[in-house]
Design a protein around this motif. Structure first.
Motif, PDB file in Angstrom:
ATOM      1  N   GLY A  54     -21.970   5.117 -57.503  1.00 21.44           N
ATOM      2  CA  GLY A  54     -21.659   3.983 -58.366  1.00 21.44           C
ATOM      3  C   GLY A  54     -22.813   3.024 -58.551  1.00 21.44           C
ATOM      4  O   GLY A  54     -22.626   1.876 -58.974  1.00 21.44           O
ATOM      5  N   CYS A  55     -24.019   3.472 -58.241  1.00 19.74           N
ATOM      6  CA  CYS A  55     -25.223   2.650 -58.377  1.00 19.74           C
ATOM      7  C   CYS A  55     -26.414   3.598 -58.379  1.00 19.74           C
ATOM      8  O   CYS A  55     -26.247   4.819 -58.340  1.00 19.74           O
ATOM      9  CB  CYS A  55     -25.332   1.645 -57.227  1.00 19.74           C
ATOM     10  SG  CYS A  55     -25.408   2.454 -55.595  1.00 19.74           S
ATOM     11  N   LYS A  56     -27.622   3.047 -58.430  1.00 21.64           N
ATOM     12  CA  LYS A  56     -28.831   3.860 -58.333  1.00 21.64           C
ATOM     13  C   LYS A  56     -29.738   3.273 -57.260  1.00 21.64           C
ATOM     14  O   LYS A  56     -29.784   2.056 -57.074  1.00 21.64           O
ATOM     15  CB  LYS A  56     -29.550   3.929 -59.684  1.00 21.64           C
ATOM     16  CG  LYS A  56     -28.753   4.707 -60.728  1.00 21.64           C
ATOM     17  CD  LYS A  56     -29.484   4.816 -62.053  1.00 21.64           C
ATOM     18  CE  LYS A  56     -28.640   5.584 -63.066  1.00 21.64           C
ATOM     19  NZ  LYS A  56     -29.301   5.649 -64.395  1.00 21.64           N
ATOM     20  N   TYR A  57     -30.451   4.165 -56.576  1.00 23.81           N
ATOM     21  CA  TYR A  57     -31.321   3.747 -55.475  1.00 23.81           C
ATOM     22  C   TYR A  57     -32.774   4.110 -55.774  1.00 23.81           C
ATOM     23  O   TYR A  57     -33.061   5.183 -56.306  1.00 23.81           O
ATOM     24  CB  TYR A  57     -30.908   4.438 -54.175  1.00 23.81           C
ATOM     25  CG  TYR A  57     -29.540   4.060 -53.644  1.00 23.81           C
ATOM     26  CD1 TYR A  57     -29.338   2.844 -52.988  1.00 23.81           C
ATOM     27  CD2 TYR A  57     -28.461   4.929 -53.779  1.00 23.81           C
ATOM     28  CE1 TYR A  57     -28.086   2.509 -52.481  1.00 23.81           C
ATOM     29  CE2 TYR A  57     -27.207   4.599 -53.274  1.00 23.81           C
ATOM     30  CZ  TYR A  57     -27.025   3.391 -52.629  1.00 23.81           C
ATOM     31  OH  TYR A  57     -25.785   3.060 -52.130  1.00 23.81           O
ATOM     32  N   VAL A  58     -33.666   3.209 -55.399  1.00 23.73           N
ATOM     33  CA  VAL A  58     -35.099   3.425 -55.565  1.00 23.73           C
ATOM     34  C   VAL A  58     -35.801   3.025 -54.274  1.00 23.73           C
ATOM     35  O   VAL A  58     -35.446   2.013 -53.651  1.00 23.73           O
ATOM     36  CB  VAL A  58     -35.659   2.581 -56.735  1.00 23.73           C
ATOM     37  CG1 VAL A  58     -37.173   2.665 -56.785  1.00 23.73           C
ATOM     38  CG2 VAL A  58     -35.086   3.052 -58.058  1.00 23.73           C
TER      39      VAL A  58
END
Length: 200
Positions: free
Chosen positions: A17-21
């Motif tokens: 439900g999100c994006k990670y960097v």
């Protein structure tokens, strides 16, 4: 083991439900042992500046900054609607700062996509969550520019992070420079002969 005999991961195939960097050598942060909430806020201001153009059409947010022990790297949790494409790669500080920082030997930060399939949620692996306060952009930024697109970087140079990050997409890879054309002496001789014939 999860119910039904299937483990949750890895691989982690759920939608977070999100994006990670992952950021290597994050701008605005002190050495790992001295980092405070002010460092998190400074980093948050930079990321907000980075996402400024994307936020014009839909609200794109930095939600969480994860840090762990004495690791240089941090993990960002971004809202699901962010376009990671222009963010991934090398961010050269001189391109978005008015002047070179005098208190750091680094000249760039590197953003690579977090390998969620292998690692799952960061807080399950002792990454501590921190929540930056939204503050105005720092005066150090070139606020009148469109944020520059990140440069290509080969993820294999960060060998110690090979299970944590993903390589840049194929379309971002550099096209190899073709080797110089090998022109033989005979070809030159033939060409000069033709010129001589035309001359006479």
């Amino acid at each position: 083991m999860a119910k039904g005999g299937k483990k949750k991961g890895p691989p982690y195939l759920d939608d977070p439900g999100c994006k990670y960097v992952v950021i290597i050598d994050p701008w605005g942060m002190d050495s790992t042992k001295n980092r405070t909430s002010e460092d998190v806020d400074r980093l948050g201001s930079w990321v907000s500046f980075m996402l400024r153009e994307q936020s014009e059409n839909s609200e794109v947010l930095l939600e969480v900054v994860y840090m762990r022990g004495t690791q240089n790297e941090v993990i960002l949790q971004l809202s699901e609607n962010v376009d990671l494409g222009p963010l991934l790669g090398e961010h050269r500080w001189r391109e978005f700062l008015k002047s070179k920082p005098t208190n750091s030997s680094c000249t760039a930060s590197y953003l690579l996509e977090y390998n969620y399939t292998v690692n799952g949620k960061p807080d399950n692996h002792n990454w501590a969550d921190h929540y930056p306060e939204l503050k105005p952009f720092f005066p150090a930024f070139k606020a009148d520019i469109t944020y520059p697109r990140a440069h290509y970087v080969n993820a294999t140079r960060f060998g110690h992070l090979k299970s944590l990050v993903l390589p840049l997409p194929k379309e971002r890879e550099r096209t190899p420079t073709p080797p110089p054309t090998d022109v033989s002496i005979d070809s030159f001789s033939f060409w000069f002969c033709d010129v001589d014939l035309l001359t006479y």
